[in-house]
Design a protein around this motif. Structure first.
Motif, PDB file in Angstrom:
ATOM      1  N   LEU A  22       1.100  -0.958  -0.133  1.00 18.48           N
ATOM      2  CA  LEU A  22      -0.264   0.203  -0.282  1.00 18.48           C
ATOM      3  C   LEU A  22       0.787   1.015   0.105  1.00 18.48           C
ATOM      4  CD1 LEU A  22      -3.117  -0.339   3.332  1.00 18.48           C
ATOM      5  CD2 LEU A  22      -2.751  -0.793  -0.150  1.00 18.48           C
ATOM      6  N   PHE A  23       1.727   1.067   1.202  1.00 16.73           N
ATOM      7  CA  PHE A  23       2.977   2.731   0.808  1.00 16.73           C
ATOM      8  C   PHE A  23       3.720   2.964  -0.458  1.00 16.73           C
ATOM      9  CE2 PHE A  23       6.841   3.137   1.653  1.00 16.73           C
ATOM     10  CZ  PHE A  23       6.627   4.778   2.025  1.00 16.73           C
ATOM     11  N   THR A  24       3.892   1.444  -1.102  1.00 15.51           N
ATOM     12  CA  THR A  24       4.154   2.193  -2.482  1.00 15.51           C
ATOM     13  C   THR A  24       3.167   2.617  -3.440  1.00 15.51           C
ATOM     14  OG1 THR A  24       4.083  -0.279  -3.100  1.00 15.51           O
ATOM     15  CG2 THR A  24       6.613  -0.073  -2.444  1.00 15.51           C
ATOM     16  N   ALA A  78      -4.708   4.105 -12.220  1.00 16.76           N
ATOM     17  CA  ALA A  78      -3.889   3.158 -11.609  1.00 16.76           C
ATOM     18  C   ALA A  78      -3.186   2.858 -10.844  1.00 16.76           C
ATOM     19  CB  ALA A  78      -2.870   3.050 -13.514  1.00 16.76           C
ATOM     20  N   PHE A  79      -2.573   3.786  -9.752  1.00 20.79           N
ATOM     21  CA  PHE A  79      -2.199   3.531  -9.056  1.00 20.79           C
ATOM     22  C   PHE A  79      -3.285   3.500  -7.712  1.00 20.79           C
ATOM     23  CE2 PHE A  79       1.776   4.980  -9.354  1.00 20.79           C
ATOM     24  CZ  PHE A  79       2.433   3.841  -9.980  1.00 20.79           C
ATOM     25  N   LYS A  84      -6.715  -2.296  -4.849  1.00 24.12           N
ATOM     26  CA  LYS A  84      -8.222  -2.912  -5.064  1.00 24.12           C
ATOM     27  C   LYS A  84      -7.550  -3.971  -4.441  1.00 24.12           C
ATOM     28  CE  LYS A  84     -12.166  -1.967  -6.651  1.00 24.12           C
ATOM     29  NZ  LYS A  84     -12.801  -1.810  -8.185  1.00 24.12           N
ATOM     30  N   LYS A  85      -8.542  -5.055  -3.837  1.00 23.39           N
ATOM     31  CA  LYS A  85      -8.286  -6.105  -2.888  1.00 23.39           C
ATOM     32  C   LYS A  85      -8.513  -7.154  -4.767  1.00 23.39           C
ATOM     33  CE  LYS A  85      -8.261  -5.874   2.137  1.00 23.39           C
ATOM     34  NZ  LYS A  85      -9.189  -5.907   3.486  1.00 23.39           N
ATOM     35  N   PHE A  90     -11.706 -10.569 -10.522  1.00 20.51           N
ATOM     36  CA  PHE A  90     -10.148 -10.491 -10.618  1.00 20.51           C
ATOM     37  C   PHE A  90      -9.745 -11.727  -9.696  1.00 20.51           C
ATOM     38  CE2 PHE A  90     -12.375  -7.322 -12.775  1.00 20.51           C
ATOM     39  CZ  PHE A  90     -11.900  -6.683 -13.687  1.00 20.51           C
ATOM     40  N   THR A  91      -8.925 -11.975  -9.865  1.00 17.37           N
ATOM     41  CA  THR A  91      -8.707 -12.896  -8.363  1.00 17.37           C
ATOM     42  C   THR A  91      -6.655 -12.678  -8.741  1.00 17.37           C
ATOM     43  OG1 THR A  91      -7.375 -15.129  -9.972  1.00 17.37           O
ATOM     44  CG2 THR A  91      -9.466 -15.107  -9.081  1.00 17.37           C
TER      45      THR A  91
END
Length: 308
Positions: A22-24, A78-79, A84-85, A90-91
């Protein structure tokens, strides 16, 4: 004995990696937005100079810089989408949105090259001597400074988080800086009494943009097709082989999903081991992989009996 051990960092196996991922993404968004604001401000100054001077080479450079600032939109989306999990549809998650952003940036670059070529060719047939040459020179230096700063920032962050889209955008900004310096040649040519140099510089800018487009496109489309640096595959095999109980390394697959690595590794162990012992070996292989490749966030380890 055949076992499969899946290590998905986003599902609780290693909470520290979740935070890093998440930080990146946040880091990527910050890099894009901060540099784009500066680029946009510099482009507005250049646009003002274009209006009062009529320089076609500076106009091409300004349009190019405005297009570069506009790439903040697809990259930021995009970031955000990439965070999103995963779900049942979208596995693997939404990290591939970064690749789509990279393609969008390439289209921006192609459009800016086309416009620069059109304006320059028009001016070749309809010569015009730009005015306010001294302020054109200032605008050229300003364009170079802001673009080079944006390039260094974006490429550095892109390499840190392994985002091909952000690295591509950084290279684009660097080429913009070079084209900004090229505007100086057009200004000096006009000062020396050769106004035709101005559109020639515009065509030179077009060629530089197309060169960057070609180089950046190779990296972007390679990622889209799940291309991977063979050195990374070698690192994965080497790390798995560091575990003494692993007798053989079988099929190995590695791919980028956004700026994180996903790997599938098949290892062969002594067939007389228990399932629990096989599981422990897989856990040790996983630890070795994480130590050697910090951006590896998803690992699937297949454990097979070695065939004697």
């Amino acid at each position: 004995m055949k076992q499969e051990h899946s290590h998905d960092e986003e599902q609780g196996h290693s909470h520290g990696v979740v935070d890093a991922s998440l930080f990146t993404s946040k880091k990527g968004i910050k890099a894009v937005m901060a540099s784009s604001v500066v680029l946009f401000a510099g482009s507005l100054f250049q646009l003002f100079v274009v209006i009062i001077s009529g320089s076609v080479s500076l106009l091409s450079d300004t349009i190019h810089n405005l297009g570069d600032g506009a790439t903040a939109i697809p990259l930021s989306i995009a970031f955000l989408v990439g965070r999103k999990k995963p779900n049942d549809r979208f596995t693997y998650g939404y990290g591939k949105a970064e690749d789509l952003a990279g393609v969008t940036i390439l289209l921006f670059m192609l459009a800016s090259a086309g416009y620069a070529a059109y304006v320059s060719i028009q001016r070749l047939f309809h010569p015009y001597t730009p005015t306010h040459l001294w302020i054109i020179a200032v605008a050229s230096l300003v364009g170079f400074g802001i673009n080079e700063g944006a390039a260094i920032f974006r490429i550095r962050v892109g390499e840190q988080i392994h985002s091909e889209a952000l690295i591509t955008d950084g290279k684009h900004a660097r080429m913009d800086g070079i084209t900004s310096l090229a505007v100086l040649i057009g200004a000096f040519g006009a000062y020396a009494g050769f106004p035709i140099i101005d559109p020639i510089v515009g065509l030179f800018i077009t060629a530089l943009i197309l060169h960057t487009l070609w180089e950046s496109g190779q990296g972007v489309f390679s990622r889209m097709l799940d291309g991977i640096d063979p050195k990374i595959v070698h690192q994965v095999k080497h790390a798995a082989g560091e575990v003494s109980q692993v007798k053989e390394i079988g099929e190995t697959r590695v791919r980028w999903i956004g700026h994180t690595l996903h790997a599938e590794v098949t290892i062969a162990v002594d067939p007389h081991l228990t399932i629990e012992q096989g599981h422990e070996i897989a856990e040790e292989v996983h630890r070795e992989l994480k130590e050697h490749l910090p951006h590896l966030t998803h690992v699937l380890i297949h454990v097979d009996p070695v065939h004697k």
